[in-house]
Write a protein that holds these residues in place. Structure first.
Motif, PDB file in Angstrom:
ATOM      1  N   ALA A   1       0.841  -1.158  -0.249  1.00 33.10           N
ATOM      2  CA  ALA A   1       0.084  -0.036   0.100  1.00 33.10           C
ATOM      3  C   ALA A   1       0.912   1.245  -0.109  1.00 33.10           C
ATOM      4  O   ALA A   1       1.837   1.254   0.609  1.00 33.10           O
ATOM      5  N   LEU A   2       0.522   2.334  -0.740  1.00 28.13           N
ATOM      6  CA  LEU A   2       1.267   3.398  -0.796  1.00 28.13           C
ATOM      7  C   LEU A   2       0.962   4.158   0.364  1.00 28.13           C
ATOM      8  O   LEU A   2       1.936   5.055   0.720  1.00 28.13           O
ATOM      9  N   LEU A   3      -0.128   4.240   0.726  1.00 30.33           N
ATOM     10  CA  LEU A   3      -0.437   5.030   2.103  1.00 30.33           C
ATOM     11  C   LEU A   3      -1.653   4.484   2.748  1.00 30.33           C
ATOM     12  O   LEU A   3      -2.688   4.122   2.303  1.00 30.33           O
TER      13      LEU A   3
ATOM     14  N   LEU B   1      -3.594   5.573   6.303  1.00 28.90           N
ATOM     15  CA  LEU B   1      -3.893   6.667   7.048  1.00 28.90           C
ATOM     16  C   LEU B   1      -4.527   6.387   8.327  1.00 28.90           C
ATOM     17  O   LEU B   1      -4.001   6.855   9.422  1.00 28.90           O
TER      18      LEU B   1
ATOM     19  N   GLU C   1      -9.869  -0.793  -6.575  1.00 25.68           N
ATOM     20  CA  GLU C   1      -8.905   0.061  -6.825  1.00 25.68           C
ATOM     21  C   GLU C   1      -9.781   1.312  -7.238  1.00 25.68           C
ATOM     22  O   GLU C   1     -10.879   1.333  -7.151  1.00 25.68           O
TER      23      GLU C   1
ATOM     24  N   THR D   1     -10.646   5.549  -1.710  1.00 22.37           N
ATOM     25  CA  THR D   1      -9.845   6.246  -0.722  1.00 22.37           C
ATOM     26  C   THR D   1      -9.988   5.642   0.505  1.00 22.37           C
ATOM     27  O   THR D   1      -9.296   5.839   1.481  1.00 22.37           O
ATOM     28  N   SER D   2     -10.807   4.446   0.554  1.00 23.41           N
ATOM     29  CA  SER D   2     -11.231   3.969   1.810  1.00 23.41           C
ATOM     30  C   SER D   2     -11.995   2.731   1.337  1.00 23.41           C
ATOM     31  O   SER D   2     -12.356   2.415   0.380  1.00 23.41           O
TER      32      SER D   2
ATOM     33  N   VAL E   1      -7.229   4.210   2.438  1.00 30.61           N
ATOM     34  CA  VAL E   1      -6.207   3.904   1.593  1.00 30.61           C
ATOM     35  C   VAL E   1      -5.859   4.537   0.528  1.00 30.61           C
ATOM     36  O   VAL E   1      -6.503   5.797   0.226  1.00 30.61           O
ATOM     37  N   SER E   2      -4.787   4.505  -0.052  1.00 33.88           N
ATOM     38  CA  SER E   2      -4.313   5.127  -1.421  1.00 33.88           C
ATOM     39  C   SER E   2      -4.952   4.584  -2.652  1.00 33.88           C
ATOM     40  O   SER E   2      -5.810   3.478  -2.489  1.00 33.88           O
ATOM     41  N   PRO E   3      -5.087   5.194  -3.519  1.00 35.70           N
ATOM     42  CA  PRO E   3      -5.918   4.577  -4.722  1.00 35.70           C
ATOM     43  C   PRO E   3      -5.785   3.294  -5.124  1.00 35.70           C
ATOM     44  O   PRO E   3      -6.901   2.801  -5.955  1.00 35.70           O
TER      45      PRO E   3
ATOM     46  N   HIS F   1      -5.510  -2.661  -4.845  1.00 31.49           N
ATOM     47  CA  HIS F   1      -5.207  -3.197  -3.508  1.00 31.49           C
ATOM     48  C   HIS F   1      -5.832  -4.535  -3.291  1.00 31.49           C
ATOM     49  O   HIS F   1      -6.979  -5.020  -4.248  1.00 31.49           O
TER      50      HIS F   1
END
Length: 430
Positions: free
Chosen positions: A9-11, A13, A77, A80-81, A141-143, A146
């Motif tokens: 995962a890129l990000l 949060l 994909e 954002t969540s 999550v990032s876009p 995933h």
């Protein structure tokens, strides 16, 4: 496709768990930001047994999580969540679950723990309880793309929950179900066992007040570790207290048969079930054909006060050698009919493990002798492709164990022995 392959995962949060004691979750009445994605629900990749299950192409939600070690994965994909909703209310569960609840005689049923992994990395654990049986778990999550994998850590007898929905906000989209590890490796394993196979009490030390749903993790039991080592899809059918042919001592002889079986069904009984807690449910055994079957049962048959289906009056004593080996042969033949080409490994626990507090030395010695005799019966009867593995207890330190059961460190010593044995039987499993 490339979009379905897990990647880091890129990000990440935020992870939020919100449990609801009453009323339906947003999964049933979606918030506006989830509505668009919820309208077209995902297909999930199921590993292990579920109800109602799938046809191999992916399962539609809801799916009932009962068996420990079972997992559901979804690919997506552009979001954002991701929000996951569970429903463990007794009113939503199959009626037969009431039998297990009645046997427990406490307020903890249902109780379950679920692990969340994003792109192969653990990002959280969610819990459902009797007082808070509904759970909404959200991850920022990032876009992506995933892959989110949800695994049940606690065993069936503590309770179940529906995986009700997985939802994305506007802009997110679900991808085709990701391939399972076994689809990529071509490997499958089935474990039939008791508390040792479930990993009962493995995550807490000797100071524990008793092994329970909160201090076990089937992924860290020898069964889960071995399956992950080989990248194999696995069905881990395990129930603490169960016997192979004999009901465990603590289930009262005055109980009616349904109650005895609800407390700890025999391995041959729950082998057939899709839903672990519903005796009437049936799993299509042909739907999953593993190359390896690990038969790791029999310990509870040797507890001092055990009773068979037809003889539950004390004194019990040890199982009759001929009757028990006859029964073991019948079980092996049933497994062979169900899994014609699988290697069947008869797993024997080490003396150091058994005598840590589960069996007396006499009981443990008899168990090992009876297991050796049963294996000889299988060979004499011509049951092919069967194997006996006597595990070594070297290095096991029971001083740190909860409820006289192996901890994570002990399982980490046992798993490589099984892994090495499997490689000897199946050289291609390197």
């Amino acid at each position: 496709m490339a979009a379905c392959r897990p990647r880091a995962a890129l990000l990440v949060l935020l992870a939020v768990c919100v449990a609801c004691a009453s009323g339906r979750l947003a999964a049933a009445r979606p918030d506006s930001d989830l509505a668009a994605a919820a309208a077209a629900g995902p297909l999930v990749r199921l590993v292990g047994r579920f109800f109602p299950g799938d046809n191999g192409a992916g399962g539609a939600l809801p799916q009932l999580f009962t068996w420990s070690g079972a997992s559901a994965s979804v690919a997506f994909e552009g979001a954002t969540s991701v929000t996951v909703s569970f429903d463990g209310r007794m009113s939503s569960l199959p009626k037969e679950h009431e039998q297990t609840r009645a046997v427990k005689k406490d307020s903890t049923f249902p109780w379950g723990f679920f692990q969340f992994e994003l792109d192969g990395v653990k990002v959280g654990v969610g819990e459902i309880t009797a007082s808070k049986p509904q759970l909404k778990w959200k991850l920022i999550v990032s876009p992506g793309p995933h892959v989110l994998t949800i695994t049940k850590l606690s065993e069936a007898r503590y309770g179940a929950a529906w995986l009700q929905s997985i939802a994305l906000p506007a802009g997110g989209r679900f991808l085709p179900p990701p391939p399972s590890p076994g689809m990529l490796s071509g490997r499958g394993m089935l474990f039939l066992g008791d508390s040792f196979t479930a990993g009962w009490g493995n995550t807490e030390g000797r100071s524990c007040k008793g092994a329970d749903a909160h201090n076990m993790n089937t992924l860290l039991a020898y069964s889960g570790l071995t399956a992950r080592h080989f990248n194999a899809d696995a069905q881990i059918l395990a129930w603490s207290g169960t016997g192979l042919l004999t009901y465990a001592k603590r289930y009262q002889t005055s109980w009616p048969q349904w109650k005895v079986e609800a407390a700890a069904p025999l391995g041959t009984q729950f082998l057939l079930r899709a839903d672990a807690l519903s005796p009437s449910s049936r799993y299509n055994l042909a739907a999953f054909q593993p190359q390896v079957v690990v038969l790791a049962m029999g310990t509870n048959d040797f507890l001092e006060k055990a009773g068979t289906r037809n003889n539950r009056a004390p004194p019990y004593g040890l199982p009759n050698l001929k009757a028990w080996t006859d029964g073991y042969l019948a079980v092996a033949r049933e497994l062979r009919r169900a899994y014609p080409s699988a290697a069947i490994i008869n797993l024997v626990w080490p003396l150091e493990q058994l005598t840590a507090g589960v069996l007396t030395r006499e009981q443990a010695t008899k168990y090992q002798q009876w297991m050796a005799a049963a294996f000889a019966r299988l060979q004499f009867a011509g049951v092919g492709n069967v194997h006996l593995l006597q595990l070594s207890g070297a290095g096991l330190d029971s001083r740190s164990w909860c409820g006289a059961h192996p901890d994570v460190a002990a399982h980490a010593l046992l798993a490589p022995q099984l892994e090495s044995f499997v490689r000897g039987i199946l050289p291609s499993w390197k």
